[in-house]
Design an enzyme around this catalytic site. Structure first.
Site, PDB file in Angstrom:
ATOM      1  N   ASP A  19       2.796  -9.277  26.694  1.00  0.00           N
ATOM      2  CA  ASP A  19       2.436  -8.606  28.096  1.00  0.00           C
ATOM      3  C   ASP A  19       1.279  -7.578  27.735  1.00  0.00           C
ATOM      4  O   ASP A  19       0.440  -7.481  28.622  1.00  0.00           O
ATOM      5  CB  ASP A  19       3.448  -8.116  29.106  1.00  0.00           C
ATOM      6  CG  ASP A  19       4.613  -9.358  28.997  1.00  0.00           C
ATOM      7  OD1 ASP A  19       4.386 -10.385  29.538  1.00  0.00           O
ATOM      8  OD2 ASP A  19       5.797  -9.150  28.602  1.00  0.00           O
ATOM      9  N   HIS A  70      10.454  -8.372  30.828  1.00  0.00           N
ATOM     10  CA  HIS A  70       9.581  -9.599  30.569  1.00  0.00           C
ATOM     11  C   HIS A  70       9.492 -10.462  31.418  1.00  0.00           C
ATOM     12  O   HIS A  70      10.584 -11.594  31.260  1.00  0.00           O
ATOM     13  CB  HIS A  70       9.881  -9.672  29.169  1.00  0.00           C
ATOM     14  CG  HIS A  70       8.943 -11.283  28.744  1.00  0.00           C
ATOM     15  ND1 HIS A  70       7.543 -11.167  28.787  1.00  0.00           N
ATOM     16  CD2 HIS A  70       9.275 -12.496  28.583  1.00  0.00           C
ATOM     17  CE1 HIS A  70       6.985 -12.265  28.329  1.00  0.00           C
ATOM     18  NE2 HIS A  70       7.899 -13.149  28.280  1.00  0.00           N
TER      19      HIS A  70
HETATM   20  P1  NAI Z   1      10.431 -24.266  21.401  1.00  0.00           P
HETATM   21  O1  NAI Z   1      11.310 -25.002  22.256  1.00  0.00           O
HETATM   22  O2  NAI Z   1       9.070 -24.876  20.716  1.00  0.00           O
HETATM   23  O3  NAI Z   1      11.200 -23.706  19.957  1.00  0.00           O
HETATM   24  C1  NAI Z   1      12.449 -23.308  20.093  1.00  0.00           C
HETATM   25  C2  NAI Z   1      13.290 -23.515  18.695  1.00  0.00           C
HETATM   26  O4  NAI Z   1      14.509 -22.867  18.845  1.00  0.00           O
HETATM   27  C3  NAI Z   1      13.706 -25.111  18.880  1.00  0.00           C
HETATM   28  O5  NAI Z   1      13.205 -25.442  17.661  1.00  0.00           O
HETATM   29  C4  NAI Z   1      15.252 -25.055  19.072  1.00  0.00           C
HETATM   30  O6  NAI Z   1      15.804 -25.975  18.160  1.00  0.00           O
HETATM   31  C5  NAI Z   1      15.499 -23.764  18.244  1.00  0.00           C
HETATM   32  N1  NAI Z   1      16.894 -23.321  18.875  1.00  0.00           N
HETATM   33  C6  NAI Z   1      17.326 -23.387  19.918  1.00  0.00           C
HETATM   34  N2  NAI Z   1      18.704 -22.807  19.772  1.00  0.00           N
HETATM   35  C7  NAI Z   1      18.724 -22.136  18.689  1.00  0.00           C
HETATM   36  C8  NAI Z   1      19.870 -21.713  17.843  1.00  0.00           C
HETATM   37  N3  NAI Z   1      21.139 -21.376  18.476  1.00  0.00           N
HETATM   38  N4  NAI Z   1      19.553 -21.082  16.802  1.00  0.00           N
HETATM   39  C9  NAI Z   1      18.630 -21.253  16.077  1.00  0.00           C
HETATM   40  N5  NAI Z   1      17.369 -21.936  16.712  1.00  0.00           N
HETATM   41  C10 NAI Z   1      17.556 -22.553  18.035  1.00  0.00           C
HETATM   42  O7  NAI Z   1       9.915 -22.878  22.180  1.00  0.00           O
HETATM   43  P2  NAI Z   1       8.832 -21.691  21.770  1.00  0.00           P
HETATM   44  O8  NAI Z   1       7.830 -22.348  22.457  1.00  0.00           O
HETATM   45  O9  NAI Z   1       8.922 -21.649  20.058  1.00  0.00           O
HETATM   46  O10 NAI Z   1       9.511 -20.567  22.395  1.00  0.00           O
HETATM   47  C11 NAI Z   1      10.706 -19.797  22.108  1.00  0.00           C
HETATM   48  C12 NAI Z   1      11.378 -19.064  23.171  1.00  0.00           C
HETATM   49  O11 NAI Z   1      10.283 -17.716  23.053  1.00  0.00           O
HETATM   50  C13 NAI Z   1      11.447 -19.451  24.222  1.00  0.00           C
HETATM   51  O12 NAI Z   1      12.617 -18.872  24.876  1.00  0.00           O
HETATM   52  C14 NAI Z   1      10.338 -18.726  25.152  1.00  0.00           C
HETATM   53  O13 NAI Z   1      10.595 -18.773  26.815  1.00  0.00           O
HETATM   54  C15 NAI Z   1      10.065 -17.477  24.608  1.00  0.00           C
HETATM   55  N6  NAI Z   1       8.810 -16.863  24.585  1.00  0.00           N
HETATM   56  C16 NAI Z   1       8.794 -15.476  24.999  1.00  0.00           C
HETATM   57  C17 NAI Z   1       7.820 -14.644  24.999  1.00  0.00           C
HETATM   58  C18 NAI Z   1       7.863 -13.179  25.189  1.00  0.00           C
HETATM   59  O14 NAI Z   1       6.618 -12.892  25.614  1.00  0.00           O
HETATM   60  N7  NAI Z   1       8.842 -12.660  25.163  1.00  0.00           N
HETATM   61  C19 NAI Z   1       6.538 -15.319  24.957  1.00  0.00           C
HETATM   62  C20 NAI Z   1       6.702 -16.931  25.060  1.00  0.00           C
HETATM   63  C21 NAI Z   1       7.700 -17.420  24.732  1.00  0.00           C
END
Ligand code: NAI
Length: 327
Positions: free
Chosen positions: A159, A187
């Protein structure tokens, strides 16, 4: 030679993980003199995909990469960790109520906090990226009573970077000329990007833009940028989120520049009337691996209202996870 720093990344097979791991391996997380050992944590169904990413990491032949191990067990993955990047989370799916979302994430972040408490290194630094990031960080912190609370942080650097970029385009100045940007609060869409302390060329940014632009364009554009990216790409921000995670940890470890600060969501000490204990974004300076909330800023009525609204949302999330027995 320097011993490697152990970095544990959860959600390693996800889209942020894919953008993040190569930058860590190339030395951008901690600096060019620090070798890293990567511990990747995934759910069992995604271990094979993580192995594929590990093959590609090997193929990068990164001189600073001291090893990669893959786990589906949090206790093992966090054993000896110096830095923990908690990226994996349970996304909100159709028909899911907020309570369901918080509960599902509690089932991830409470055990991970416990594993950090049991086995991480004494200097552990935790960054939560997975949403709802602030409250997930609060859950992990509560499950780790032996770890100093201030080691649990959540990411608002994306952000912050989005706010820098919007202001840079508006004023036609490079981002390097902008200092003292602040994101306050959660966030989420209630976050408050504050230009009343931001400086451009030594002058306050809010005085260099029209008030209507600040209120009606800048704030909503920054707050809704995530949705705009999904609309354009057909997938949520990944490389920019990974880049912000790199920035967050790099700044925490290596310090902010004199006369500047950054934004991090950190446990509140009550500064600026933010409820103590919740993980809320503040302006912070960093030095020698520690951060401090910038003190003494004057908060005008416009800012006060917006900070209070975002903090109220975080208090509601805290109360909801408390009611679920997660704190
Ligand atoms: P994604 O769905 O591509 O990857 C998430 C991964 O986490 C998957 O491979 C899944 O198998 C794994 N996962 C789920 N539960 C798990 C556990 N208990 N232990 C280990 N791994 C686990 O999602 P992406 O795009 O990589 O985003 C990840 C997170 O980041 C989402 O929650 C998203 O909302 C968040 N995010 C936060 C931002 C911020 O500014 N704070 C910005 C963009 C995304």
């Amino acid at each position: 030679s320097t011993p490697p720093v152990t970095v544990t990344v959860t959600g390693a097979a996800g889209q942020i993980g894919y953008a993040l791991l190569f930058r860590i391996a190339s030395g951008q997380l901690l600096g060019p003199d620090t070798p890293v050992k990567l511990n990747l944590l995934e759910i069992p169904q995604a271990v094979k995909a993580a192995e594929g990413t590990a093959m590609e990491l090997a193929d990068g032949a990164f001189p600073l990469l001291a090893g990669v191990d893959i786990f589906d067990d949090a206790t093992k993955a966090f054993d000896g960790a110096n830095v923990a990047l908690l990226v994996g989370a349970r996304p909100r799916t159709k028909g899911m109520e907020r309570g369901d979302l918080l509960e599902a994430n509690g089932g991830i972040f409470a055990p991970q906090g416990k594993a950090i408490n049991e086995g991480a290194a004494d200097d552990i630094k935790v960054l939560v990226v997975g949403n709802p990031a602030n409250t997930n960080a609060l859950i992990a912190k509560s499950a780790a009573p032996d770890v100093p609370a201030e080691r649990f942080t959540a990411m608002t650097r994306l952000d912050h970077n989005r706010a820098l970029s919007q202001l840079s385009a508006k004023l036609s100045v490079p981002v390097s000329e902008i200092t003292k940007m602040t994101i306050w609060g959660n966030h989420s869409a209630t976050q408050y990007p504050d230009l009343y302390h931001t400086e451009v060329g030594g002058k306050i940014a809010a005085e260099q833009v029209e008030e209507s632009w600040l209120r009606d364009t800048f704030i909503p554009t920054v707050a809704k940028r995530g949705a705009a990216i999904i609309e354009a790409r057909g997938a949520s921000s990944a490389a920019s989120a990974a880049s912000a995670a790199i920035d967050h940890v790099y700044t925490w470890v290596n310090g902010t520049a004199d006369g500047d600060w950054t934004s991090m969501a950190v446990p509140s000490d009550g500064s600026y009337g933010v409820a103590e204990g919740i993980i809320s974004s503040f302006p912070v300076t960093t030095a020698n691996g520690a951060y401090e909330i910038v003190q003494g800023l004057e908060i005008n009525d416009f800012s006060r209202e917006r900070i209070d609204a975002s903090v109220a949302e975080l208090v509601e999330e805290r109360d909801a996870v408390k009611a679920l027995g997660l704190l």
